[in-house]
Design an enzyme around this catalytic site. Sequence first.
Site, PDB file in Angstrom:
ATOM      1  N   LYS A 243      -4.012   2.374  -3.993  1.00  0.00           N
ATOM      2  CA  LYS A 243      -3.585   1.814  -3.049  1.00  0.00           C
ATOM      3  C   LYS A 243      -4.435   1.345  -1.815  1.00  0.00           C
ATOM      4  O   LYS A 243      -4.606   0.251  -1.050  1.00  0.00           O
ATOM      5  CB  LYS A 243      -2.455   2.803  -2.440  1.00  0.00           C
ATOM      6  CG  LYS A 243      -1.278   2.884  -3.060  1.00  0.00           C
ATOM      7  CD  LYS A 243      -0.570   1.485  -3.461  1.00  0.00           C
ATOM      8  CE  LYS A 243       0.726   1.694  -4.301  1.00  0.00           C
ATOM      9  NZ  LYS A 243       1.625   0.403  -4.480  1.00  0.00           N
TER      10      LYS A 243
ATOM     11  N   SER B  46       0.552  -1.250   0.160  1.00  0.00           N
ATOM     12  CA  SER B  46      -0.111   0.060  -0.067  1.00  0.00           C
ATOM     13  C   SER B  46       0.869   1.294   0.003  1.00  0.00           C
ATOM     14  O   SER B  46       2.141   1.074  -0.563  1.00  0.00           O
ATOM     15  CB  SER B  46      -0.846  -0.088   1.259  1.00  0.00           C
ATOM     16  OG  SER B  46      -1.799   1.200   1.311  1.00  0.00           O
ATOM     17  N   SER B  47       0.434   2.401   0.652  1.00  0.00           N
ATOM     18  CA  SER B  47       1.181   3.629   0.821  1.00  0.00           C
ATOM     19  C   SER B  47       0.766   4.479   1.687  1.00  0.00           C
ATOM     20  O   SER B  47      -0.535   4.487   1.833  1.00  0.00           O
ATOM     21  CB  SER B  47       1.123   4.303  -0.541  1.00  0.00           C
ATOM     22  OG  SER B  47       1.496   5.790  -0.605  1.00  0.00           O
TER      23      SER B  47
END
Length: 267
Positions: free
Chosen positions: A166, A147-148
């Site tokens: 994400k 993800s981020s």
Amino acid sequence: MASSEETPRSLAGKVALVTGAGRGIGKGIALELAKRGASLVINYNSAEKPAQEVVDEIAKTGSRAVAIKADITKVPEVSRLFQEALQHFGHLDIVVSNSGTEVFKPEEEVTEEDYDRVFNLNTRAQFFIAQHAYVHLRNGGRIVLMSSVAANMSGIPNHALYAGSKAAVEGFTRSFAVDAGHKKITVNAIAPGGVKTDMYDANAWHYVPNGKPGMPMEEIDKGLAAFCPLGRVAVPQDIGRVVAFLAHPDSEWVNGQVILLTGGSVT
């Protein structure tokens, strides 16, 4: 800078597949797993030479590695990647879905092609990598998705496409953790902030207050480090070490989680 103390070979006998491992964060993850004794499948799409250089670097650690080309936005290529990995090493224990792309674009200018390009790699590909990992990992395996920090970050303009791509991965993570439980496979995601890579060099100025294209990298680093209690920005090794922990048997009770990797930064 992350320290370089000698690490025990706690993943000896394990086989890990890392997508997009020829450079950047993926390379950092692969090297940290290799230093702990894991054998590595280095996936790449177009950059064969850097991927082979990672294989050679891993060999110097005493671990084994092979580079396998596959475009993971195509499901038949994902299937072939896993089959070739299994043919080479015989089994898989760890799969890290790292490949991704970032985009900043005014929302009114985002095209259907932009949407498909970003979601095909950041989202769709991660789903099918996780699906194949679930099928092929040995019991007790580990899946780590990417993800981020952007997935849950507000105040960054022109970033909806990337952030959304994400955020979906975080939903995958929680659901796959339930589905994979009967095989004792854990599924987690990591959500890094800025990490010193070529993607950082191209895009990090967007995260700096009053940032502008062409800002000197020293100013960008200083601006982002000011938000971090540790006074620096991340390097790929920082991310690799967290993944190495998630890959270790000791991490078994960490499951279905999204782990924010920002050094405590507040933005």
